[in-house]
Motif scaffolding. Structure first.
Motif, mmCIF file in Angstrom:
data_model
loop_
_atom_site.group_PDB
_atom_site.id
_atom_site.type_symbol
_atom_site.label_atom_id
_atom_site.label_comp_id
_atom_site.label_asym_id
_atom_site.label_seq_id
_atom_site.Cartn_x
_atom_site.Cartn_y
_atom_site.Cartn_z
ATOM 1 N N VAL A 100 0.860 -1.186 0.000
ATOM 2 C CA VAL A 100 0.000 0.000 0.000
ATOM 3 C C VAL A 100 0.896 1.235 0.000
ATOM 4 O O VAL A 100 1.898 1.286 0.719
ATOM 5 N N LEU A 101 0.531 2.229 -0.773
ATOM 6 C CA LEU A 101 1.307 3.469 -0.840
ATOM 7 C C LEU A 101 0.694 4.551 0.054
ATOM 8 O O LEU A 101 1.378 5.164 0.858
ATOM 9 N N ASN A 102 -0.623 4.751 -0.099
ATOM 10 C CA ASN A 102 -1.303 5.815 0.647
ATOM 11 C C ASN A 102 -2.728 5.395 0.953
ATOM 12 O O ASN A 102 -3.367 4.715 0.147
ATOM 13 N N VAL A 103 -3.229 5.811 2.096
ATOM 14 C CA VAL A 103 -4.630 5.582 2.437
ATOM 15 C C VAL A 103 -5.204 6.867 3.024
ATOM 16 O O VAL A 103 -4.544 7.555 3.808
ATOM 17 N N VAL A 104 -6.422 7.193 2.588
ATOM 18 C CA VAL A 104 -7.122 8.392 3.057
ATOM 19 C C VAL A 104 -8.530 7.980 3.473
ATOM 20 O O VAL A 104 -9.238 7.302 2.719
ATOM 21 N N VAL A 105 -8.934 8.389 4.677
ATOM 22 C CA VAL A 105 -10.287 8.083 5.177
ATOM 23 C C VAL A 105 -11.047 9.390 5.356
ATOM 24 O O VAL A 105 -10.562 10.313 6.021
ATOM 25 N N ARG A 106 -12.225 9.438 4.770
ATOM 26 C CA ARG A 106 -13.101 10.597 4.933
ATOM 27 C C ARG A 106 -14.378 10.150 5.630
ATOM 28 O O ARG A 106 -14.870 9.045 5.396
ATOM 29 N N GLN A 107 -14.909 11.015 6.462
ATOM 30 C CA GLN A 107 -16.214 10.766 7.072
ATOM 31 C C GLN A 107 -16.926 12.094 7.277
ATOM 32 O O GLN A 107 -16.288 13.088 7.661
#
Length: 308
Positions: A20-27
């Motif tokens: 995995v390179l990048n992870v972004v979580v939005r809520q």
């Protein structure tokens, strides 16, 4: 930002050696957590590109350039008679969108396997036999998505990348991105788009918002409702990597997930934008995972969703 939300995910990435390179979580519309395993930069999104193409189609239909039930042959009047069949004559824009064109296999994949030089994807598309009645059989078909890009060019007079730049990217504060083209200069549609994880998370948010961004309706909500619901069954999808997340049905260039009422954009090597309406959340991944790309998707179910 929720500092420890991704601790389990990060631990699983390291334990499973997932690239995995990048992870972004939005809520609730905001970025609540992100982690960079590598520098965040635009990368090839592979088939995540398909959902962008789909949304361009939805906008073009809303603006009156064509209709979802239009026959594909109406856009291509010069198809040689030797390729014409009853199934091809029935083929519509809807069938292209839901991967129900009627091919037994993807013409692009077939040509690549046979070592053919691909100069004209349209010709590949029409020469491949339409063995199934359109809309009845799911075949993951890159050429079908390319045809949508071509139809955008034919009807609007603008290529897909420029069309999306005017209709979506500029509103999301995303500079016009690179999009690889075929030898004839048409954006591939099925692949070829370059964006970073945070940018694709914004696009996922736009879809979760039913097409609204900062109070403006950029994509018709009715089209997004169709795109994010089952348009064709995928029970027979039997690629070696297929999991339960590949057997929940397919919308308009989007997959339904095993997690209830959720859907995703999905690209080779672990590019994902997972939209979870019940949590009002979007999870975006960029990756370079050659062996276990579904393992990247499953990080969402195994380490994250119950915390949201």
């Amino acid at each position: 930002m929720i500092n420890n939300l991704l601790d389990d995910l990060i631990g699983c990435v390291k334990k499973q050696n997932l690239q995995v390179l990048n992870v972004v979580v939005r809520q609730n519309g905001e970025v609540i957590a992100k982690h960079d395993f590598a520098e965040e930069k635009p990368i090839l999104l592979w088939s995540v590109s398909k959902t962008f193409t789909s949304m361009a189609v939805g906008i073009a239909i809303h603006e009156g350039y064509f209709k979802i039930k239009d026959k594909v042959l109406d856009f291509f009047p010069d198809v040689p008679s030797k390729y014409l069949s009853e199934n091809l004559k029935k083929l519509t824009v809807h069938d292209l969108l839901c991967m129900g064109a009627g091919h037994r296999e993807c013409p692009i994949s077939k040509a690549e396997r046979d070592g053919r030089v691909i100069n004209d994807i349209c010709e590949l598309f029409f020469e491949e036999p339409f063995v199934f009645e359109p809309g009845t059989h799911f075949t993951y078909d890159n050429a079908a998505t390319y045809m949508l890009s071509k139809i955008i060019s034919i009807t609007t007079g603008v290529k897909l990348d420029y069309f999306l730049n005017e209709k979506i990217f500029k509103y999301l504060d995303i500079p016009k991105p690179k999009w690889d083209t075929c030898p004839k200069g048409i954006p591939l549609g099925c692949t070829g788009l370059y964006l970073n994880a945070e940018q694709i998370s914004r696009f996922g948010q736009l879809i979760l918002n039913k097409g609204v961004w900062r109070g403006e309706q950029l994509i018709p909500s009715s089209y997004i409702e169709q795109a994010t619901s089952v348009q064709i069954k995928t029970d027979d999808f039997n690629e070696f990597f297929a999991t339960a997340d590949h057997h929940q049905g397919y919308g308009y260039q989007m997959w339904m997930n095993s997690y209830p009422n959720s859907y995703r954009m999905d690209g080779l090597f672990g590019q994902y934008v997972v939209m979870i309406p019940d949590k009002n959340a979007v999870v975006a991944y960029t990756s370079n995972e050659p062996e276990n790309m579904t393992g990247v998707l499953e990080l969402t179910w195994n380490t994250l969703v119950e915390k949201l």
